[in-house]
Scaffold this motif. Structure first.
Motif, short mmCIF file in Angstrom:
data_model
loop_
_atom_site.label_atom_id
_atom_site.label_comp_id
_atom_site.label_asym_id
_atom_site.label_seq_id
_atom_site.Cartn_x
_atom_site.Cartn_y
_atom_site.Cartn_z
N SER A 92 55.67 75.39 31.98
CA SER A 92 54.52 75.90 32.73
C SER A 92 54.61 77.43 32.85
CB SER A 92 54.49 75.28 34.12
OG SER A 92 55.64 75.67 34.83
N THR A 93 53.47 78.05 32.95
CA THR A 93 53.43 79.51 33.10
C THR A 93 52.56 79.84 34.32
OG1 THR A 93 51.43 79.72 31.76
CG2 THR A 93 53.53 79.86 30.58
N GLU A 94 52.66 81.10 34.72
CA GLU A 94 51.86 81.56 35.86
C GLU A 94 50.37 81.46 35.53
OE1 GLU A 94 53.16 82.00 38.71
OE2 GLU A 94 51.25 82.57 39.62
N THR A 95 50.03 81.73 34.26
CA THR A 95 48.63 81.65 33.84
C THR A 95 48.10 80.24 34.01
OG1 THR A 95 49.34 83.20 32.13
CG2 THR A 95 47.10 82.38 31.94
N ILE A 96 48.90 79.25 33.61
CA ILE A 96 48.47 77.85 33.72
C ILE A 96 48.29 77.50 35.20
CG2 ILE A 96 49.17 75.44 33.37
CD1 ILE A 96 50.51 76.36 30.75
N ARG A 97 49.27 77.90 36.01
CA ARG A 97 49.20 77.60 37.45
C ARG A 97 47.93 78.21 38.06
NH1 ARG A 97 54.78 77.21 37.36
NH2 ARG A 97 55.07 79.44 37.15
N LYS A 98 47.65 79.46 37.70
CA LYS A 98 46.47 80.14 38.24
C LYS A 98 45.19 79.43 37.81
CE LYS A 98 48.00 84.85 39.08
NZ LYS A 98 48.15 86.17 38.50
N HIS A 99 45.18 79.03 36.52
CA HIS A 99 43.99 78.34 35.99
C HIS A 99 43.74 77.04 36.75
CE1 HIS A 99 41.02 77.10 33.00
NE2 HIS A 99 41.60 75.92 33.01
N VAL A 100 44.81 76.28 36.98
CA VAL A 100 44.67 75.00 37.69
C VAL A 100 44.20 75.25 39.13
CG1 VAL A 100 45.95 73.00 38.59
CG2 VAL A 100 46.28 73.74 36.23
N GLU A 101 44.81 76.24 39.77
CA GLU A 101 44.42 76.53 41.17
C GLU A 101 42.96 77.00 41.26
OE1 GLU A 101 45.60 75.58 44.01
OE2 GLU A 101 47.11 74.67 42.73
N ALA A 102 42.57 77.81 40.29
CA ALA A 102 41.19 78.32 40.30
C ALA A 102 40.18 77.18 40.14
CB ALA A 102 41.01 79.34 39.17
N ASN A 103 40.64 76.07 39.58
CA ASN A 103 39.73 74.94 39.36
C ASN A 103 40.08 73.74 40.23
OD1 ASN A 103 37.86 75.75 37.05
ND2 ASN A 103 39.88 76.37 36.29
N ARG A 104 40.70 74.03 41.37
CA ARG A 104 41.11 72.95 42.27
C ARG A 104 39.92 72.09 42.70
NH1 ARG A 104 45.18 70.36 42.46
NH2 ARG A 104 46.42 72.22 42.20
N HIS A 105 38.77 72.73 42.93
CA HIS A 105 37.59 71.98 43.38
C HIS A 105 37.13 70.99 42.30
CE1 HIS A 105 36.72 75.82 41.57
NE2 HIS A 105 35.55 75.38 41.18
N MET A 110 43.53 80.12 26.47
CA MET A 110 43.84 79.21 27.58
C MET A 110 43.86 77.76 27.10
SD MET A 110 44.49 79.55 30.78
CE MET A 110 45.52 78.16 31.11
N GLY A 111 42.88 77.42 26.27
CA GLY A 111 42.81 76.07 25.72
C GLY A 111 44.07 75.72 24.94
N GLN A 112 44.52 76.67 24.13
CA GLN A 112 45.73 76.48 23.33
C GLN A 112 46.95 76.30 24.23
OE1 GLN A 112 45.74 76.20 20.09
NE2 GLN A 112 47.95 76.07 19.83
N MET A 113 47.02 77.13 25.27
CA MET A 113 48.16 77.09 26.19
C MET A 113 48.21 75.73 26.92
SD MET A 113 49.05 79.89 29.11
CE MET A 113 49.01 81.33 28.08
N LEU A 114 47.04 75.28 27.35
CA LEU A 114 46.98 73.98 28.05
C LEU A 114 47.39 72.85 27.10
CD1 LEU A 114 43.65 74.23 30.12
CD2 LEU A 114 45.96 74.13 31.04
N ALA A 115 46.96 72.95 25.83
CA ALA A 115 47.30 71.90 24.85
C ALA A 115 48.81 71.85 24.62
CB ALA A 115 46.56 72.16 23.54
N GLU A 116 49.43 73.04 24.51
CA GLU A 116 50.88 73.08 24.26
C GLU A 116 51.65 72.58 25.48
OE1 GLU A 116 51.77 76.99 22.85
OE2 GLU A 116 50.79 76.63 20.93
N TYR A 117 51.15 72.92 26.65
CA TYR A 117 51.80 72.45 27.88
C TYR A 117 51.67 70.93 28.01
CZ TYR A 117 52.87 72.08 32.89
OH TYR A 117 53.42 71.73 34.10
N ARG A 118 50.48 70.45 27.64
CA ARG A 118 50.22 69.00 27.69
C ARG A 118 51.15 68.25 26.75
NH1 ARG A 118 45.06 69.71 26.55
NH2 ARG A 118 45.08 69.12 24.39
N ASP A 119 51.41 68.84 25.58
CA ASP A 119 52.27 68.17 24.59
C ASP A 119 53.74 68.42 24.85
OD1 ASP A 119 49.98 67.31 23.42
OD2 ASP A 119 49.90 68.88 21.89
N GLY A 120 54.06 69.13 25.92
CA GLY A 120 55.46 69.39 26.25
C GLY A 120 56.11 70.43 25.36
N LYS A 121 55.29 71.22 24.64
CA LYS A 121 55.85 72.22 23.72
C LYS A 121 56.24 73.49 24.46
CE LYS A 121 53.33 70.63 19.67
NZ LYS A 121 52.10 70.82 18.91
#
Lengths: 146, 397
Positions: free
Chosen positions: B67-80, B53-64
């Protein structure tokens, strides 16, 4: 006999880490050297006192022993000892110690912000190894002593 | 009278509601006004993402990656967690509860979690921008900037993390800008916000002088053993051992002279930064001063502590200047996008009031290509770098 005794005592007291492979290489080299020296020396036999000393089995044994000791000491001095090797920061320090201003400043001097982040990550990983979470119910039960 | 009677029940009901509202307002539970308490809660709630997950977030952050469903779910799960950060960032006061009298022993337990939370907020901002909600996306970036400001606090190391969080926000704004490139009003608003944030960022000399005050707490006889324990394991070679031995054996006068030397050194560094020389000269002068201050410790016992405590000032100066260059490039880019939104095309030259590249003190080099434009610094940040820093901004046709 005194030099031999001294060497024996020296070898007995010295804290050396002997490496058989290196010892054998040193010894082989020395024997080769001696073989050459002996054939050269035989040509000049009787010409000087030195040649008689070289021919003496006692002197040869003393020289071989001395050279082995010197060789071993050189090898030992170049090999980092286990006790003096500095273990990585994460292995020795607690999480709190890893995250003090002093330690983080030192990390920054070593490798800038990436090194600070690395140290913070190592601390965070250590925190992840916490004991299993305790439920509120279990906590209350334990506090009541039931 | 009839009218009064008719209206009496309604008036009574209104009065009761007003009284209830007033009562509720006065008896409402107090809310914290200390942002740090909310950041700490966010830190506690956000579990460290696993390696994938950390790697995926880093690649998404760098624009590499997209977005994926996994990233969306992770962000939603941590909305609070994000909600806590957004609320905290809006607060003016932020007291992390450090005991400054501890000097080198102050524990910065939240720094690693702060960085991870910043990555989470970046992911949220990017997802929002993807959905076309660039307004909320830039709001998230503003929250990140304010979090960076809160983190800077009074020490060089926290200042550095604040710089790093703000640089992260800058990179996110750079990517979000293209989504709002047609909205001149939003672009102008963003430029004002960026200017305010940039101006609010404390200057390096402030951080260095504060560091001087905080670390002076460790130049005391009572702290000698702690200081040696803190610094000696990280300093290799016999030099640190000698310094450690000197500190442990030091008398009261030794510590007094070391404090004086330390404060003089800090004052000298602040004076270099205050001189407002061009970047390259400032950097060279800082290097020279630091070498002089720390290099003389063997012959000068008064310099013992300074040699161990002095932060990597020229390195921090580089990172701070890089941050200013990013800010200036972003402000220039918002102007250029706004001109394009109004006139339909990018200008051929930079606006006259465009902020400069702080490395050279000259305007950015501006180049336009078919699908992007570039702002390039006129001088390299370090001689060893292959090329000068440049900032690319995409153009949507």
């Amino acid at each position: 006999m005194r030099p031999l005794r001294d060497i024996k005592r020296f070898v007995g007291c010295a804290e050396v880490h002997s490496i058989p492979k290196v010892n054998k290489a040193v010894l082989d080299g020395l024997m080769k050297e001696f073989a050459t020296t002996r054939s050269d020396a035989s040509l000049r036999a009787g010409r000087n006192i030195w040649s008689s000393v070289v021919h003496s089995p006692l002197a040869q044994a003393t020289a071989v022993a001395a050279l082995i000791v010197i060789g071993t000491l050189v090898v030992v001095s170049r090999t980092p000892r286990e006790s003096t090797r500095r273990p990585p920061v994460a292995e020795t320090l607690s999480v709190a110690d890893m995250l003090t201003v002093g330690r983080l400043n030192a990390a920054c001097r070593r490798g800038g912000l990436p090194e600070v982040e690395r140290q913070c990550e190592q601390a965070a990983q250590k925190l992840q190894n916490r004991p299993e979470r305790i439920s509120m119910e279990q906590l209350i039960r334990e506090m009541k002593g039931t | 009278m009839i009218t009064l009677h008719r209206h009496t029940p309604r008036m009574i009901v209104s009065a009761v509601i007003a009284l209830l509202a007033a009562n509720m307002a006065t008896s409402a539970l107090p809310e914290t006004d200390n942002a740090a308490l909310l950041y700490y809660q966010a830190c506690l709630l956000y579990a460290q993402p696993d390696e994938t997950m950390g790697q995926m977030l880093a690649e998404y952050r760098d624009g590499k990656i997209a977005s994926t469903e996994t990233i969306r779910k992770h962000v939603e799960a941590n909305r609070h967690v994000i909600d806590f950060v957004v609320r905290a960032a809006d607060m003016a006061q932020c007291d992390w509860g450090y005991d400054y009298s501890e000097g080198l022993d102050i524990t910065l337990t939240h720094l690693s979690a702060i960085k991870r939370i910043a990555y989470l907020v970046v992911a949220d901002a990017r997802l929002l921008a993807e959905q076309g909600d660039y307004q909320t996306a830039t709001d998230r970036c503003m929250a990140l900037y304010r979090m960076g400001l809160h983190v800077t606090d009074r020490m060089a190391i926290t200042y550095l993390v604040g710089v790093s969080v703000s640089a992260l926000a800058n990179r996110t704004v750079q990517d979000v800008l293209v989504e709002m490139s047609g909205d001149a009003k939003a672009l102008n608003q963003l430029k004002i916000q960026l200017t305010r944030i940039q101006e609010a960022f404390p200057p390096l000399q402030y951080a260095i002088s504060q560091e001087g005050q905080v670390l002076a707490a460790s130049i005391r006889k009572e702290k000698a053993e702690d200081t040696v324990n803190d610094l000696a394991p990280d300093e290799k070679g016999s030099g640190a051992d000698s310094a450690g031995a000197r500190i442990l054996a030091g008398d009261k006068a030794f510590f007094e002279r070391n404090r004086t030397y330390w404060f003089n050194s800090i004052a000298a560094l602040v004076s270099v930064l205050d001189s407002k020389l061009p970047y390259q000269q400032t950097h060279a002068k800082l290097d020279e001063s630091v070498n002089q201050m720390t290099g003389s410790w063997r012959g000068n016992p008064d310099a013992t502590f300074t040699s161990l405590l002095l932060p990597a000032v020229s390195r921090i100066c580089l990172l701070t200047t890089r941050l200013q260059a990013q800010f200036n490039a972003l402000r220039t880019a918002t102007d250029l996008y706004a001109i394009r939104a109004r006139t339909g095309q990018l200008p051929s030259v930079l606006p006259a009031d465009a902020p400069v590249d702080p490395f050279s003190g000259k305007p950015f080099v501006y180049e336009v290509a078919a699908d992007h434009f570039t702002l390039r610094c006129q001088e390299k940040e370090e001689a060893t770098k292959a090329e000068a820093n440049q900032y690319e901004f995409k153009i949507r046709q």
